[in-house]
Design a protein around this motif. Structure first.
Motif, PDB file in Angstrom:
ATOM      1  N   PHE A  17       0.819  -1.213   0.000  1.00  0.00           N
ATOM      2  CA  PHE A  17       0.000   0.000   0.000  1.00  0.00           C
ATOM      3  C   PHE A  17       0.857   1.269   0.000  1.00  0.00           C
ATOM      4  N   ARG A  18       2.012   1.211   0.628  1.00  0.00           N
ATOM      5  CA  ARG A  18       2.848   2.408   0.787  1.00  0.00           C
ATOM      6  C   ARG A  18       3.204   3.041  -0.554  1.00  0.00           C
ATOM      7  N   LEU A  19       3.623   2.232  -1.489  1.00  0.00           N
ATOM      8  CA  LEU A  19       4.079   2.765  -2.770  1.00  0.00           C
ATOM      9  C   LEU A  19       2.935   3.396  -3.559  1.00  0.00           C
ATOM     10  N   GLY A  20       1.789   2.739  -3.558  1.00  0.00           N
ATOM     11  CA  GLY A  20       0.648   3.270  -4.296  1.00  0.00           C
ATOM     12  C   GLY A  20       0.084   4.537  -3.685  1.00  0.00           C
ATOM     13  N   LEU A  21       0.227   4.679  -2.367  1.00  0.00           N
ATOM     14  CA  LEU A  21      -0.234   5.884  -1.678  1.00  0.00           C
ATOM     15  C   LEU A  21       0.840   6.969  -1.663  1.00  0.00           C
ATOM     16  N   ARG A  22       1.988   6.657  -2.240  1.00  0.00           N
ATOM     17  CA  ARG A  22       3.114   7.591  -2.363  1.00  0.00           C
ATOM     18  C   ARG A  22       3.640   8.054  -1.000  1.00  0.00           C
ATOM     19  N   PHE A  23       3.727   7.102  -0.080  1.00  0.00           N
ATOM     20  CA  PHE A  23       4.375   7.365   1.203  1.00  0.00           C
ATOM     21  C   PHE A  23       5.852   7.006   1.062  1.00  0.00           C
ATOM     22  N   SER A  24       6.719   7.880   1.500  1.00  0.00           N
ATOM     23  CA  SER A  24       8.146   7.583   1.459  1.00  0.00           C
ATOM     24  C   SER A  24       8.525   6.760   2.687  1.00  0.00           C
ATOM     25  N   GLN A  25       9.653   6.063   2.582  1.00  0.00           N
ATOM     26  CA  GLN A  25      10.149   5.248   3.696  1.00  0.00           C
ATOM     27  C   GLN A  25      11.275   6.002   4.380  1.00  0.00           C
ATOM     28  N   ASN A  26      11.104   6.305   5.660  1.00  0.00           N
ATOM     29  CA  ASN A  26      12.142   7.025   6.387  1.00  0.00           C
ATOM     30  C   ASN A  26      13.433   6.225   6.416  1.00  0.00           C
ATOM     31  N   ALA A  27      14.542   6.888   6.211  1.00  0.00           N
ATOM     32  CA  ALA A  27      15.846   6.225   6.190  1.00  0.00           C
ATOM     33  C   ALA A  27      16.152   5.606   7.544  1.00  0.00           C
ATOM     34  N   GLY A  28      16.811   4.464   7.504  1.00  0.00           N
ATOM     35  CA  GLY A  28      17.236   3.814   8.733  1.00  0.00           C
ATOM     36  C   GLY A  28      16.153   3.026   9.430  1.00  0.00           C
TER      37      GLY A  28
END
Length: 308
Positions: free
Chosen positions: A282-293
């Motif tokens: 779901f994250r990619l389709g909702l355009r949520f970025s992944q916090n580093a680390g």
């Protein structure tokens, strides 16, 4: 009444069992697609009452009939069950647990192997066939398809099979066959022009890069099937880019308690401490970025399995 009318019976639906018995017949009614008829099930009390009557009252009524000639099978999503049966929903889920339709890791890999075999990819399948192979055997069999790892065998990259399963699964541990087949199709198209990897058909870069496409299409399909969740997704889309990060804190996205419940019940998010993580599918389709680390795909899948 609906079942009675569909059989050409005149009169009241409660007389249907006797009507069938008199004809010396046995009938099983199969009901599916409730999400299409009850699109506001999460908030609409009338729809919840109707669903509760269907899921609880009708089976109980059938059990009390002296004529055991009418049965019913109802296909229902878990979120619909939870929303409509507020009391004792856990007990009801436990009762029907043996009949839950769910793909596990082994069946997913078996599907992948079946598709690859139909595509004439040499997998060196065991003579006994796919049905007798366990997860470890299937994982080894699929190495010609996508390699042992998303890199060379000595790299520190994720293992291919667990990565794909984790990336396509929600945080309820559920994975849909259509998402698996979609990944294979898109990754194959993206692998055509890559000549570097000679030991596999689907190359690492293609597998990683196809996940966004898979996510977008999955969300589009879910929004057609789940109107309440669609409304929450629309709220997330309207957030400023700086707020669309995983993990996030509740105050940064401004969702209601009901919105968060819908996201959790549908496996979109899990809580870890005071933060919430969005599942990769779901994250990619909702355009949520992944916090580093932060934990990666496999690490987050492990957290979800542990119920965190």
């Amino acid at each position: 009444d609906v079942i009675a009318k569909s059989l050409g019976m005149t009169g009241k639906g409660r007389d249907l069992p006797k009507y069938i018995a008199d004809k010396k017949q046995k009938i099983v009614a199969v009901i599916d697609g409730l999400e299409d008829l009850f699109q506001e099930f999460a908030q609409d009390k009338a729809q919840q009452t109707a669903l509760r009557a269907l899921l609880q009252d009708v089976p109980q009524w059938l059990e009390q009939q002296p004529f055991r000639c009418l049965g019913i099978i109802i296909f229902v999503r878990q979120d619909i069950l939870t929303a409509s049966v507020r009391q004792n929903s856990g007990q009801m889920k436990s009762r029907y647990q043996p009949y839950t339709l769910r793909w596990n890791r082994e069946t997913v890999l078996r599907l992948v192997a079946w598709v690859a075999d139909k595509a004439n990819i040499s997998l060196k399948l065991k003579p006994a066939g796919l049905q007798d192979m366990n997860e470890a055997e299937l994982t080894e069999t699929l190495r010609p398809l996508w390699g042992k790892k998303l890199g060379n065998d000595r790299s520190r990259q994720a293992r291919s099979a667990p990565f794909v399963i984790a990336a396509l699964s929600d945080y309820n541990g559920q994975i849909q066959s259509r998402d698996v087949v979609r990944l294979l199709k898109i990754a194959a198209a993206k692998s055509i022009d890559d000549d570097y990897w000679q030991d596999r058909v689907l190359v690492p870069k293609a597998i990683r890069r196809c996940l966004a496409d898979c996510s977008h299409e999955k969300i589009t399909e879910i929004e057609l099937e789940n109107e309440p969740l669609k409304k929450v997704f629309n709220k997330l889309r309207q957030l400023p880019a700086d707020n669309k990060k995983s993990p996030f804190k509740l105050e940064s996205i401004g969702l209601s308690t009901e919105d968060m419940r819908l996201l959790r019940e549908n496996g979109v998010i899990i809580a870890y401490g005071d933060k919430y993580y969005v599942s990769e599918i779901f994250r990619l389709g909702l355009r949520f970025s992944q916090n580093a680390g932060k934990p990666k795909v496999l690490g987050l899948a492990t957290l979800a399995r542990q119920g965190l």
